[in-house]
Design a protein around this motif. Structure first.
Motif, mmCIF file in Angstrom:
data_model
loop_
_atom_site.group_PDB
_atom_site.id
_atom_site.type_symbol
_atom_site.label_atom_id
_atom_site.label_comp_id
_atom_site.label_asym_id
_atom_site.label_seq_id
_atom_site.Cartn_x
_atom_site.Cartn_y
_atom_site.Cartn_z
ATOM 1 N N MET A 99 0.811 -1.222 0.000
ATOM 2 C CA MET A 99 0.000 0.000 0.000
ATOM 3 C C MET A 99 0.838 1.262 0.000
ATOM 4 N N ALA A 100 2.020 1.207 0.615
ATOM 5 C CA ALA A 100 2.834 2.393 0.847
ATOM 6 C C ALA A 100 3.958 2.504 -0.182
ATOM 7 N N GLU A 101 4.594 3.674 -0.178
ATOM 8 C CA GLU A 101 5.791 3.826 -1.021
ATOM 9 C C GLU A 101 6.962 3.057 -0.421
ATOM 10 N N ALA A 102 7.115 3.146 0.917
ATOM 11 C CA ALA A 102 8.208 2.453 1.595
ATOM 12 C C ALA A 102 7.832 2.229 3.053
ATOM 13 N N VAL A 103 8.449 1.195 3.647
ATOM 14 C CA VAL A 103 8.187 0.840 5.034
ATOM 15 C C VAL A 103 9.526 0.693 5.764
ATOM 16 N N ILE A 104 9.618 1.293 6.943
ATOM 17 C CA ILE A 104 10.737 1.044 7.843
ATOM 18 C C ILE A 104 10.220 0.124 8.933
ATOM 19 N N ALA A 105 10.731 -1.109 8.949
ATOM 20 C CA ALA A 105 10.285 -2.122 9.903
ATOM 21 C C ALA A 105 11.295 -2.209 11.044
ATOM 22 N N VAL A 106 10.867 -1.885 12.251
ATOM 23 C CA VAL A 106 11.764 -1.905 13.404
ATOM 24 C C VAL A 106 11.454 -3.109 14.276
ATOM 25 N N GLU A 107 12.506 -3.858 14.593
ATOM 26 C CA GLU A 107 12.386 -5.037 15.453
ATOM 27 C C GLU A 107 13.631 -5.101 16.336
ATOM 28 N N GLU A 108 13.425 -5.179 17.645
ATOM 29 C CA GLU A 108 14.594 -5.161 18.527
ATOM 30 C C GLU A 108 15.149 -6.553 18.821
ATOM 31 N N ASP A 109 14.377 -7.599 18.569
ATOM 32 C CA ASP A 109 14.887 -8.964 18.695
ATOM 33 C C ASP A 109 15.716 -9.266 17.442
ATOM 34 N N ALA A 110 17.019 -9.434 17.624
ATOM 35 C CA ALA A 110 17.918 -9.566 16.472
ATOM 36 C C ALA A 110 17.587 -10.779 15.619
ATOM 37 N N ASP A 111 17.204 -11.887 16.251
ATOM 38 C CA ASP A 111 16.862 -13.092 15.481
ATOM 39 C C ASP A 111 15.595 -12.869 14.654
ATOM 40 N N MET A 112 14.603 -12.227 15.269
ATOM 41 C CA MET A 112 13.372 -11.930 14.534
ATOM 42 C C MET A 112 13.652 -10.974 13.383
ATOM 43 N N ALA A 113 14.476 -9.959 13.630
ATOM 44 C CA ALA A 113 14.793 -8.986 12.591
ATOM 45 C C ALA A 113 15.476 -9.652 11.403
ATOM 46 N N ALA A 114 16.412 -10.551 11.693
ATOM 47 C CA ALA A 114 17.111 -11.262 10.613
ATOM 48 C C ALA A 114 16.142 -12.139 9.834
ATOM 49 N N ALA A 115 15.244 -12.819 10.563
ATOM 50 C CA ALA A 115 14.246 -13.664 9.896
ATOM 51 C C ALA A 115 13.295 -12.822 9.062
ATOM 52 N N ALA A 116 12.896 -11.651 9.583
ATOM 53 C CA ALA A 116 11.994 -10.761 8.838
ATOM 54 C C ALA A 116 12.637 -10.321 7.533
ATOM 55 N N ALA A 117 13.896 -9.922 7.599
ATOM 56 C CA ALA A 117 14.593 -9.479 6.391
ATOM 57 C C ALA A 117 14.651 -10.601 5.359
ATOM 58 N N ASN A 118 14.920 -11.820 5.828
ATOM 59 C CA ASN A 118 14.988 -12.964 4.913
ATOM 60 C C ASN A 118 13.610 -13.294 4.345
ATOM 61 N N ASN A 119 12.592 -13.267 5.203
ATOM 62 C CA ASN A 119 11.228 -13.568 4.741
ATOM 63 C C ASN A 119 10.771 -12.573 3.687
ATOM 64 N N LEU A 120 11.056 -11.315 3.920
ATOM 65 C CA LEU A 120 10.653 -10.272 2.978
ATOM 66 C C LEU A 120 11.383 -10.420 1.644
ATOM 67 N N MET A 121 12.665 -10.755 1.717
ATOM 68 C CA MET A 121 13.434 -10.957 0.493
ATOM 69 C C MET A 121 12.878 -12.135 -0.301
ATOM 70 N N GLU A 122 12.589 -13.237 0.393
ATOM 71 C CA GLU A 122 12.072 -14.421 -0.291
ATOM 72 C C GLU A 122 10.684 -14.170 -0.881
ATOM 73 N N ALA A 123 9.928 -13.265 -0.264
ATOM 74 C CA ALA A 123 8.590 -12.930 -0.777
ATOM 75 C C ALA A 123 8.649 -11.879 -1.883
ATOM 76 N N GLY A 124 9.842 -11.405 -2.177
ATOM 77 C CA GLY A 124 9.985 -10.423 -3.253
ATOM 78 C C GLY A 124 9.559 -9.020 -2.882
ATOM 79 N N VAL A 125 9.529 -8.722 -1.576
ATOM 80 C CA VAL A 125 9.147 -7.386 -1.108
ATOM 81 C C VAL A 125 10.410 -6.531 -1.042
ATOM 82 N N ASP A 126 10.497 -5.524 -1.893
ATOM 83 C CA ASP A 126 11.744 -4.769 -1.998
ATOM 84 C C ASP A 126 11.639 -3.317 -1.545
ATOM 85 N N ASN A 127 10.522 -2.932 -0.932
ATOM 86 C CA ASN A 127 10.391 -1.555 -0.448
ATOM 87 C C ASN A 127 10.253 -1.493 1.073
ATOM 88 N N VAL A 128 10.853 -2.490 1.750
ATOM 89 C CA VAL A 128 10.893 -2.511 3.216
ATOM 90 C C VAL A 128 12.349 -2.542 3.661
#
Length: 217
Positions: A99-128
């Motif tokens: 929906m948005a032009e860009a998203v800044i996703a903040v996560e303080e749990d380092a493992d969750m943040a790393a998983a989120a980045a990988n999940n988004l990449m695998e889903a082809g989401v390139d504006n987060v």
């Protein structure tokens, strides 16, 4: 193997639409984003249940109805920058990214943040952009934001977060009072956040958003 595509359609038809969420971008995004790809592997079969999905350590993926109603209230536009606080494994950010032009996703749990980045990449989401940071600090280096959304409950809201809502921007979060909660939408009008109550909801309190306990002898 469950038919996740069918489950996704059923989620929208039986949970989202009946909650009076009719905006096309929200419906389309929730039909598109594979929720099962953003939950722990052991819980994928439960990805489309109509309740919060536990991520461990008091964190959840919000109930689809709650997230959809929050997004409906925020009415995110295609040219807007969104701060997604408590992004977990990335589901909310993936939905908002449609929906948005860009998203800044903040996560303080380092493992969750790393998983989120990988999940988004695998889903082809390139504006987060995923940032590993203290949730209560937000991400001021990228702001101010047109929209701020919190993926959990709050008992208190730090000034650091409120200051990242740009003039004319909006913020949505679930305010808790004991076991009760209500989602409120805030508008930044001339530097002051004006709140209005929207709907009843509850969620675990995000770290850093707990009320300070009064000292007692």
């Amino acid at each position: 193997m469950p038919n996740f595509s069918q489950l996704r359609t059923t989620m929208v038809d039986t949970q989202v639409r009946p909650s009076d969420v009719t905006k096309f971008p929200i419906i389309q995004s929730m039909l598109t984003v594979p929720r099962e790809a953003f939950v722990p592997a052991a819980k994928r079969d439960a990805a489309y249940v109509g309740e919060h999905l536990d991520l461990g350590n008091g964190r959840v993926v919000l109930d689809p109805r709650v997230l959809a109603k929050m997004l409906d209230e925020l009415d995110i536009q295609s040219d807007e920058l969104v701060l997604d606080l408590g992004a977990g494994l990335g589901y909310s950010s993936a939905v908002i990214a449609h929906m948005a032009e860009a998203v800044i996703a903040v996560e303080e749990d380092a493992d969750m943040a790393a998983a989120a980045a990988n999940n988004l990449m695998e889903a082809g989401v390139d504006n987060v952009v995923v940032e590993t940071a203290v949730l209560a600090d937000g991400a001021p280096q990228h702001g101010p934001y047109d929209v701020v959304i919190l993926q959990g409950g709050v008992e208190t809201l730090p000034d650091a977060i409120l200051s990242q809502v740009k003039s004319g921007g909006r913020i949505a979060c679930i305010f808790l009072d004991g076991a009760l909660g209500i989602m409120k939408l805030g508008y930044n009008i001339d530097g002051e956040i004006n709140w209005r109550a929207s709907f009843n909801a509850t969620a675990p309190v995000l770290p850093g958003f707990e009320a300070k306990k009064a000292f007692a002898l």
